[in-house]
Design a protein around this motif. Structure first.
Motif, PDB file in Angstrom:
ATOM      1  N   GLY A   1      -9.642  -2.899   6.269  1.00  9.75           N
ATOM      2  CA  GLY A   1      -9.374  -2.099   5.087  1.00  9.75           C
ATOM      3  C   GLY A   1      -8.014  -2.412   4.500  1.00  9.75           C
ATOM      4  N   HIS A   2      -7.675  -1.651   3.488  1.00 14.98           N
ATOM      5  CA  HIS A   2      -6.383  -1.799   2.821  1.00 14.98           C
ATOM      6  C   HIS A   2      -5.312  -1.131   3.677  1.00 14.98           C
ATOM      7  N   LEU A   3      -4.100  -1.648   3.598  1.00 15.42           N
ATOM      8  CA  LEU A   3      -3.000  -1.156   4.410  1.00 15.42           C
ATOM      9  C   LEU A   3      -1.829  -0.774   3.521  1.00 15.42           C
ATOM     10  N   THR A   4      -1.257   0.380   3.803  1.00 13.57           N
ATOM     11  CA  THR A   4      -0.055   0.833   3.118  1.00 13.57           C
ATOM     12  C   THR A   4       1.026   1.048   4.168  1.00 13.57           C
ATOM     13  N   ILE A   5       2.204   0.471   3.923  1.00 10.58           N
ATOM     14  CA  ILE A   5       3.350   0.666   4.812  1.00 10.58           C
ATOM     15  C   ILE A   5       4.464   1.305   4.002  1.00 10.58           C
ATOM     16  N   ASN A   6       4.898   2.466   4.441  1.00  4.43           N
ATOM     17  CA  ASN A   6       5.959   3.223   3.762  1.00  4.43           C
ATOM     18  C   ASN A   6       5.683   3.366   2.264  1.00  4.43           C
ATOM     19  N   GLY A   7       4.414   3.627   1.935  1.00  7.24           N
ATOM     20  CA  GLY A   7       4.025   3.866   0.551  1.00  7.24           C
ATOM     21  C   GLY A   7       3.741   2.625  -0.270  1.00  7.24           C
ATOM     22  N   VAL A   8       3.893   1.438   0.302  1.00 11.59           N
ATOM     23  CA  VAL A   8       3.660   0.183  -0.423  1.00 11.59           C
ATOM     24  C   VAL A   8       2.361  -0.443   0.064  1.00 11.59           C
ATOM     25  N   LYS A   9       1.432  -0.701  -0.883  1.00 13.64           N
ATOM     26  CA  LYS A   9       0.155  -1.317  -0.525  1.00 13.64           C
ATOM     27  C   LYS A   9       0.368  -2.802  -0.245  1.00 13.64           C
ATOM     28  N   MET A  10      -0.110  -3.237   0.912  1.00 16.18           N
ATOM     29  CA  MET A  10       0.011  -4.633   1.310  1.00 16.18           C
ATOM     30  C   MET A  10      -1.177  -5.420   0.769  1.00 16.18           C
TER      31      MET A  10
END
Length: 130
Positions: free
Chosen positions: A38-47
């Motif tokens: 799936g999609h990944l978000t790290i600290n509010g930023v979509k990778m």
């Protein structure tokens, strides 16, 4: 270390530490009964890209399977994400499965199959020196 109940088919969709908040969204199986990506978000930023699980957070690094879909086939590569810069680096050959286990003695241990029969490792020093 992973929770005993996490595997590439069923894993926590949110993980956090003091420095990192990681969230998966829009998960889908790559084949019936297979690993989810799936999609990944790290600290509010979509990778960019599709990521599998489970992920391991260690310090300001995220170790996570990155789904690769090529003309010659599909599979996973190990991705190392520096959460402070959001730089994504890919390592190793494409594998049909990367089931991350734990970090031990400066090695990232993982399995190449769901039943944990084939264990492999990446040396952390090599991952961070490239």
């Amino acid at each position: 270390m992973m929770n005993n109940y996490e595997d590439p088919i069923q894993f926590n969709l949110q993980k956090s530490t003091k420095e990192i908040e990681l969230t998966y969204s829009r998960l889908t199986e790559i084949c019936q009964g297979g690993p989810e990506v799936g999609h990944l978000t790290i600290n509010g930023v979509k990778m960019s890209g599709l990521f599998g699980g489970p992920a391991i957070i260690d310090g300001h690094y995220v170790y996570i399977p990155l789904f690769v879909n090529k003309v010659i086939g599909q599979g996973f590569k190990l991705a190392v994400i520096d959460a402070s810069t959001l730089e994504v680096r890919k390592f190793g050959p494409i594998k049909s499965l990367i089931f991350l286990d734990c970090i031990e003695n400066n090695k990232l241990l993982f399995f190449e199959n769901i039943d944990k029969a084939v264990k492999r490792c990446f040396e952390l020093q090599k991952l961070h020196s490239i």
